[in-house]
Design a protein around this motif. Structure first.
Motif, mmCIF file in Angstrom:
data_model
loop_
_atom_site.group_PDB
_atom_site.id
_atom_site.type_symbol
_atom_site.label_atom_id
_atom_site.label_comp_id
_atom_site.label_asym_id
_atom_site.label_seq_id
_atom_site.Cartn_x
_atom_site.Cartn_y
_atom_site.Cartn_z
ATOM 1 N N THR A 104 0.964 -1.245 0.034
ATOM 2 C CA THR A 104 0.006 -0.049 -0.194
ATOM 3 C C THR A 104 0.800 1.206 -0.004
ATOM 4 O OG1 THR A 104 -0.147 -0.066 2.648
ATOM 5 C CG2 THR A 104 -1.852 -1.221 1.124
ATOM 6 N N GLU B 240 5.546 -5.135 -9.102
ATOM 7 C CA GLU B 240 5.130 -3.700 -9.415
ATOM 8 C C GLU B 240 6.314 -2.789 -9.748
ATOM 9 O OE1 GLU B 240 4.239 -1.815 -5.097
ATOM 10 O OE2 GLU B 240 3.774 -4.196 -5.292
ATOM 11 N N GLN C 122 -3.257 -0.735 -4.600
ATOM 12 C CA GLN C 122 -4.387 0.166 -4.615
ATOM 13 C C GLN C 122 -4.294 1.316 -5.574
ATOM 14 O OE1 GLN C 122 -4.849 0.680 -0.402
ATOM 15 N NE2 GLN C 122 -5.184 -1.516 -0.204
ATOM 16 N N ARG C 123 -4.408 0.829 -7.011
ATOM 17 C CA ARG C 123 -4.536 1.804 -7.879
ATOM 18 C C ARG C 123 -4.926 1.067 -9.103
ATOM 19 N NH1 ARG C 123 2.256 1.747 -7.572
ATOM 20 N NH2 ARG C 123 2.631 0.494 -9.572
ATOM 21 N N GLU D 52 -12.984 -1.575 -6.144
ATOM 22 C CA GLU D 52 -13.049 -0.361 -6.945
ATOM 23 C C GLU D 52 -14.134 0.431 -6.672
ATOM 24 O OE1 GLU D 52 -11.468 -0.730 -10.779
ATOM 25 O OE2 GLU D 52 -9.963 -2.651 -10.131
ATOM 26 N N GLY E 106 -12.182 6.877 -6.971
ATOM 27 C CA GLY E 106 -11.049 6.365 -7.455
ATOM 28 C C GLY E 106 -10.317 5.492 -6.112
#
Length: 306
Positions: free
Chosen positions: A136, A176, A211-212, A240, A245
Motif C-alpha cells: 500500500t 510492481e 491500490q491503484r 474499486e 477512485g
C-alpha cells in the motif's frame, strides 16, 4: 496426473530471524526441521525455501548437506528456489545480487531443483516496513532508462546461460514498478533476453493487490502465459469505487479473490504449461491458507486434465 503435479509451499510465512535474535541462516538444522515439519504436516510434499527465510545459495557445502538431510527425512523435495528483493540492477547492490543469484544457481542442482526464480524488486523501504500491508506504500522503481534496461537484459542473460549450463530454467517474477511490472514490459524483457530456458513467473497477485488502476488479470495472463515456466499463485480481494477512485485490496484464498484461477489454470494447461506451482499467502496463518490453495489448485488440475 494432477495428483503428481508439483505444488510447493513457499516459506514466506516463516521469519528469517528467530525470537532469540538468531538468524535462521545460522540456526542449527534442528530448527530448520521444526519449521519444515510444519510444512510436511499440512500435506505438502514440495517446498520452495524462499530466501526471505533461508538463503540456500549462501550456505556452506556442509550446511547444504544438513538441509538436504532434513528435507529427505521429512519426505520433502525442492523443485525450485525463489529469490526475493535481490535485483540485479539495484543501484547500490546490483553486482552483489548478481553474484548471489549465480550462487543460488550453483546450489540448486544439489537439491534436485530445476528452476530458480529471480526478480527486479528491491528491499522494502522503512515506510513499507511500518505499514500493515507493504504494497500500500510505493517502493523502489526501475528507471525509464534504456541503458539500465540493457543492463537488466545482459545480467539476466548471463544468469540464463549459467542456468542452461546447469540444466536449469530461470524464471523472472513479475512485480510492481519494475521492468517486470506490466505484462507488456515483462514479455518484452524475456523476448530481449532471448534464451529458451528463461521464462516468466506471472505472479499476478503482486499486481492486482496494488491500490491503484491495473491491467485486467485476464489481459495480463493472455500476454504472459505463453512465456511461463514457473508460477507463484496467490490471490487478493480487490474493491474499486469509480466515483472516488478509491481501490482497496486484501489477501484472499485462491478461490475467493479477484483472479479466476479456474479459467487461468485451464488456459495455462491448454497452452501446454507443465511447470511447477508455488502456493503463497500473506497474513494470518499463511501456511494453512497456502495448503488450502494447494488443495483448490489440485481440483483445478484434475478438471483441466479431464
Amino acid at each position: 496426473m494432477p495428483d503428481d503435479w508439483t505444488i510447493a509451499a513457499a516459506m514466506l510465512p516463516f521469519p528469517s530471524v528467530l525470537p532469540d535474535g538468531t538468524l535462521v541462516q545460522d540456526a542449527p538444522a534442528e530448527r530448520w526441521h521444526y519449521s519444515l515439519s510444519e510444512v510436511a504436516a499440512l500435506g505438502f510434499r514440495h517446498v520452495d525455501p524462499t530466501d526471505s527465510w533461508l538463503r540456500v545459495g549462501d550456505l556452506t557445502a556442509a550446511r547444504r548437506k544438513e538441509l538436504h538431510d532434513v528435507l529427505a527425512g521429512l519426505g520433502l523435495t525442492m523443485p525450485a528456489i525463489s529469490t526475493a528483493r535481490r535485483s540485479v540492477i539495484d543501484p547500490a547492490h546490483g553486482e552483489e545480487n548478481l553474484a548471489y543469484c549465480h550462487r543460488v544457481l550453483e546450489a540448486a542442482p544439489e537439491f534436485g531443483a530445476t528452476t530458480v526464480s529471480v526478480g527486479l524488486f528491491q528491499a522494502l523501504t522503512d515506510r513499507q516496513r511500518e505499514v500493515l500491508w507493504f504494497w500500500t506504500v510505493p517502493g523502489a522503481s526501475d528507471p525509464d532508462d534504456q541503458d539500465t534496461w540493457e543492463l537488466a537484459v545482459a545480467r539476466f542473460r548471463d544468469l540464463g546461460r549459467h542456468a542452461a549450463d546447469l540444466g536449469l530454467n530461470l524464471s523472472l517474477e513479475m512485480y510492481e514498478d519494475t521492468y517486470l511490472g506490466t505484462a507488456d514490459s515483462a514479455v518484452r524483457l524475456v523476448t530481449d533476453i532471448g534464451l529458451p530456458n528463461v521464462g516468466l513467473n506471472p505472479d499476478l497477485g503482486n499486481l492486482v493487490r496494488l491500490q491503484r488502476p491495473v491491467e485486467h488479470w485476464q489481459s495480463m495472463l493472455d500476454k504472459t502465459l505463453p512465456y511461463t515456466n514457473y508460477w507463484h499463485v496467490k490471490n487478493y480481494y480487490r474493491s474499486e469505487d469509480p466515483a472516488s477512485g478509491i481501490v482497496l485490496t486484501h489477501p484472499a484464498p485462491m478461490e475467493f479473490g479477484v483472479i479466476n484461477y479456474r479459467s487461468a489454470i485451464a488456459q495455462a494447461i491448454g497452452l501446454g504449461y507443465t511447470g511447477a506451482f508455488c502456493a503463497e499467502h500473506y497474513g494470518g496463518d499463511g501456511l494453512a491458507v497456502a495448503a488450502r490453495n494447494r488443495d483448490y489448485l489440485q481440483t483445478l488440475l484434475v478438471g483441466s486434465s479431464a
